[in-house]
Each structure stands twice: as structure tokens, then as C-alpha cells.
Design a protein around this motif. Structure first.
Motif, PDB file in Angstrom:
ATOM      1  N   ILE A 258       0.832  -1.197   0.000  1.00 13.32           N
ATOM      2  CA  ILE A 258       0.000   0.000   0.000  1.00 13.32           C
ATOM      3  C   ILE A 258       0.866   1.246   0.000  1.00 13.32           C
ATOM      4  O   ILE A 258       1.903   1.311   0.675  1.00 13.32           O
ATOM      5  N   ALA A 259       0.444   2.211  -0.792  1.00 12.14           N
ATOM      6  CA  ALA A 259       0.992   3.564  -0.779  1.00 12.14           C
ATOM      7  C   ALA A 259      -0.193   4.500  -0.678  1.00 12.14           C
ATOM      8  O   ALA A 259      -1.305   4.160  -1.094  1.00 12.14           O
ATOM      9  N   ALA A 260       0.012   5.680  -0.113  1.00  9.97           N
ATOM     10  CA  ALA A 260      -1.111   6.596   0.103  1.00  9.97           C
ATOM     11  C   ALA A 260      -0.712   8.023  -0.181  1.00  9.97           C
ATOM     12  O   ALA A 260       0.432   8.432   0.051  1.00  9.97           O
ATOM     13  N   GLY A 261      -1.681   8.770  -0.663  1.00 15.19           N
ATOM     14  CA  GLY A 261      -1.445  10.148  -1.065  1.00 15.19           C
ATOM     15  C   GLY A 261      -1.354  11.114   0.094  1.00 15.19           C
ATOM     16  O   GLY A 261      -2.206  11.123   0.985  1.00 15.19           O
ATOM     17  N   ALA A 262      -0.301  11.940   0.076  1.00 15.57           N
ATOM     18  CA  ALA A 262      -0.144  13.049   1.013  1.00 15.57           C
ATOM     19  C   ALA A 262      -0.148  14.335   0.204  1.00 15.57           C
ATOM     20  O   ALA A 262       0.632  14.492  -0.732  1.00 15.57           O
ATOM     21  N   GLY A 263      -1.054  15.235   0.570  1.00 12.55           N
ATOM     22  CA  GLY A 263      -1.167  16.482  -0.172  1.00 12.55           C
ATOM     23  C   GLY A 263      -1.391  17.651   0.755  1.00 12.55           C
ATOM     24  O   GLY A 263      -0.919  17.659   1.902  1.00 12.55           O
ATOM     25  N   THR A 264      -2.148  18.615   0.280  1.00 12.90           N
ATOM     26  CA  THR A 264      -2.418  19.824   1.070  1.00 12.90           C
ATOM     27  C   THR A 264      -3.908  20.153   1.085  1.00 12.90           C
ATOM     28  O   THR A 264      -4.295  21.269   1.416  1.00 12.90           O
ATOM     29  N   ASP A 265      -4.761  19.205   0.745  1.00 14.55           N
ATOM     30  CA  ASP A 265      -6.179  19.504   0.568  1.00 14.55           C
ATOM     31  C   ASP A 265      -6.933  19.743   1.877  1.00 14.55           C
ATOM     32  O   ASP A 265      -8.093  20.150   1.851  1.00 14.55           O
TER      33      ASP A 265
END
Length: 387
Positions: A114-121
């Protein structure tokens, strides 16, 4: 026993469609090795939740996690909390955080990647400075790393608004790549997926943006596992992957040209991080199993029928592709209803979704034709299509 359903055509006529027998897609007996492949998974909405536009997302957790177990069972990794999961289009941060934690725990139980998104939302859209953007990114990186998932650094709408050139992107990403605990995946999402990201990496000209992107990766190659590129431009992807530093993967996000890009040219190939792989997981797995065995003819035979389906799912306006992914999951029995967070089930027309069903049938991806026909009849009846 054959199953038929009446599907509308663009001219308003109806086609009596006999659904095909599904293909027998074998699950892999061992881990896939020739390519690293992630499917970017959608979220299943709670049919009793509000889920109107602007409301906090209400998720059917049982069905959402069951879908991820389905992907892992075919040897695919899960790319969690990406744009397929409606980041920035209905999935709020509190629910995203819970999704990452729940999915990472399920991955440990299943032995899945698993990989997961890290953003600024989660931050206000009108952040004042690049430092604010970097701080917001850092907060989400901390959540993803604490869950045990690999970090995917998603593109930031706030950074795209504030940045005045490549040096501003470099300032933010240099800081982020200096603080991660293990190699990440960088995401270049094109404006066809999100118009707010036009000119990402500091230039509206793709060659100039690519040069800045490569310069950044070159400075931090040890901290970059790979780059996911979603520009729907096969020639650009081939050039970029040939220019990447040794050991940095190119994860194709090209849902229009993935068979040839993953197959490779004999010198370079792309790995995969694709929304369409969530819809075609059995066929994608079969193709990658064939690739592991060096059987290119079987690889081609598995993926070729899926390409018309993928190109239809991602037709313009491309950012509404999530609706097709959820519709196919419903037809295939992976969720109890065709509802989406943010009410996004309304984003594609009846004719678009009817054609989606045809193309999935052509690819022999409907595992239970009786169920698919029953659900198609119910959907068309509610839509007012004569039976």
C-alpha cells in the motif's frame, strides 16, 4: 443459460445485448515480480449517508475495504487516497485520514502493498506562502508514514496557485524530500485530471516543466522510489523514463496507453499506478503474470480488450472518470449500490454508462452476468429508459 439486457444507443434506439460468459481470471500463486503495479482504488459511499455535494463523506467501510482485499488477491498493490478516491472531489480530510489508517491496517492483515497520497487539501485554499504549503504537506506526510503506508506526494492546488516558477516548486519539494523517512513516489497530475494544476513544476511548457522535474529528482534520487506521471502522453513518458536516474521507477498513470508502456521497448519499461487497474484488476493481473513468465502474446491478449474500456472511462471531461470506476464496481458486485460521495454518480450520462457496460462485457470483465443484467435493468428503469 444466456443473459440479455436492452441497452440504449446514442441514436436513441435500443440494442438487445447478450452478455458474454466471463473470462476465467486466475489469481497469482506467487507475488508479481516483473513490474510493480498499484491500482488506485475508489471509495464506496454509504447508501444511507448524506453524501450530497459539499457534505462530509459518509463511507461504506466494509465494502470499501473488501474492494481493497479484492485488489490484493490479484497481486496488485493499492494506491490509497488518490484522486480516484475523490481527493478534492468529495472526500474530506477527516475521512481521508480514516481511510488511510483503515486501509493500511487491512494491508498488514492481507500482506498487501500500500501507498497513500499526502497532499495539502486539508488546508485553506488561499494559503499565504510556500512555507505554509510545505507545512501542510508535512502534516499529511506524518499521517501516511504513521500508518505504515508508503508516501505518494500528490500535486498541490495551493502550490500551483502560489508558485511563480520552478524555483518555488524546488523550495517546497526540497524541504519535503529532506524530511521523509523512506523513498516516496512523486505525482505529476496533468490538467486534464485537474485544471487547477496547469503549469505544474513551474511552466506551462511540458519540456521546461520536465527539465525542472528531472533536476529535482536528480538532487534527491535516493529518496525517490519513482514518479507517477498522468499526462496521457506516451511519447513524453518514454522520454522521461529514459532520462530518470538509475533506480527511479516511472509508474505510468497513462490510462490511454498503459499496455505498450508497461510492456516496454526492450530497454525501458514503465511500472504502473493506474485508476483503470481498479476496474480491470483480474485482466491486469493475468497480463502481469504472463509478463513474469515471458509470454508477451498472452500479456497482449489480456490487456488489449481492456483498452477501449479504459479510454471510454477516461474520456473528457477526464476528471469524472471516478463515476465509471464506481459504476463498474457496482455491476461487478463489489458494492451494494451506485452512489458516490459528493453525489458524483450524476457526473456521467446514461449513454456513457451504457457504453461502459458494453465495453466491460466485450473485455469479459463482468464476473456475474445475471447480476450485471439485473443491475443494468434497474439503473435504466430508474433513468427512464424503456425496457
Amino acid at each position: 443459460m444466456s443473459v440479455t439486457v436492452r441497452l440504449p444507443r446514442p441514436d436513441g434506439s435500443l440494442e438487445e445485448r447478450r452478455l458474454a460468459e466471463p473470462a476465467r481470471w486466475a489469481r497469482p500463486a506467487r507475488p508479481l515480480t516483473s513490474r510493480v503495479a498499484f491500482a488506485a482504488a475508489h471509495v464506496v459511499a454509504d447508501p444511507l449517508g448524506d453524501n450530497t455535494p459539499g457534505a462530509p463523506a459518509a463511507v461504506d467501510w466494509e465494502s470499501t475495504l473488501a474492494f481493497r482485499r479484492h485488489l490484493w488477491s490479484y497481486g496488485l498493490g493499492v494506491a490509497e487516497a488518490m484522486d480516484t478516491a475523490q481527493r478534492g472531489m468529495g472526500l474530506n480530510w477527516a475521512t481521508t485520514r480514516e481511510l488511510i489508517d483503515r486501509s493500511a491496517a487491512a494491508a498488514r492483515e492481507a500482506g498487501g502493498r500500500i501507498a497513500a497520497g499526502a497532499g495539502t487539501d486539508h488546508a485553506p485554499p488561499d494559503l499565504d506562502s510556500l512555507d505554509d504549503v510545505a507545512t501542510a504537506y508535512g502534516e499529511q506526510i506524518e499521517v501516511v508514514e504513521a500508518s505504515g503506508a508508503q508516501v505518494i506526494l500528490m500535486a498541490s492546488r495551493q502550490l500551483a496557485r502560489l508558485a511563480r516558477g520552478p524555483e518555488d516548486y524546488a523550495k517546497v519539494y526540497d524541504r519535503l524530500l529532506g524530511q521523509v523517512s523512506r523513498p516516496v513516489i512523486l505525482h505529476w497530475l496533468g490538467p486534464m485530471f485537474d485544471p487547477a494544476l496547469a503549469g505544474y513544476w513551474g511552466s506551462p511548457e511540458v519540456p521546461a516543466a520536465t527539465a525542472a522535474f528531472l533536476e529535482l529528482i536528480g538532487r534527491h534520487a535516493a529518496r525517490v522510489d519513482g514518479v507517477k506521471v498522468s499526462l496521457l502522453d506516451a511519447a513524453h513518458e518514454r522520454g522521461l523514463r529514459a532520462a530518470l536516474p538509475a533506480g527511479v521507477r516511472l509508474y505510468t498513470g497513462d490510462d490511454f496507453n498503459y499496455p505498450e508502456l508497461i510492456r516496454g521497448d526492450g530497454t525501458h519499461h514503465s511500472d504502473a499506478l493506474l485508476g483503470v487497474f481498479a476496474a480491470i484488476a483480474p485482466a491486469a493481473s493475468a497480463a502481469l503474470q504472463a509478463l513474469d513468465e515471458g509470454d508477451l502474446a498472452r500479456y497482449d491478449a489480456a490487456l488489449a480488450p481492456t483498452l477501449p474500456l479504459a479510454r471510454h472511462v477516461f474520456t473528457a471531461p477526464t476528471w469524472y472518470y471516478k463515476t465509471g470506476i464506481a459504476f463498474l464496481a457496482w455491476l461487478c458486485g463489489h458494492q451494494p449500490g451506485f452512489t458516490m460521495v459528493g453525489g458524483l454518480q450524476s457526473a456521467r450520462s446514461v449513454l456513457h454508462l451504457a457504453e461502459l457496460a458494453r465495453l466491460a462485457d466485450d473485455a469479459r470483465l463482468l464476473p456475474d452476468p445475471d447480476l450485471a443484467a439485473t443491475r443494468l435493468r434497474a439503473f435504466l428503469d430508474v433513468a427512464g429508459v424503456p425496457g
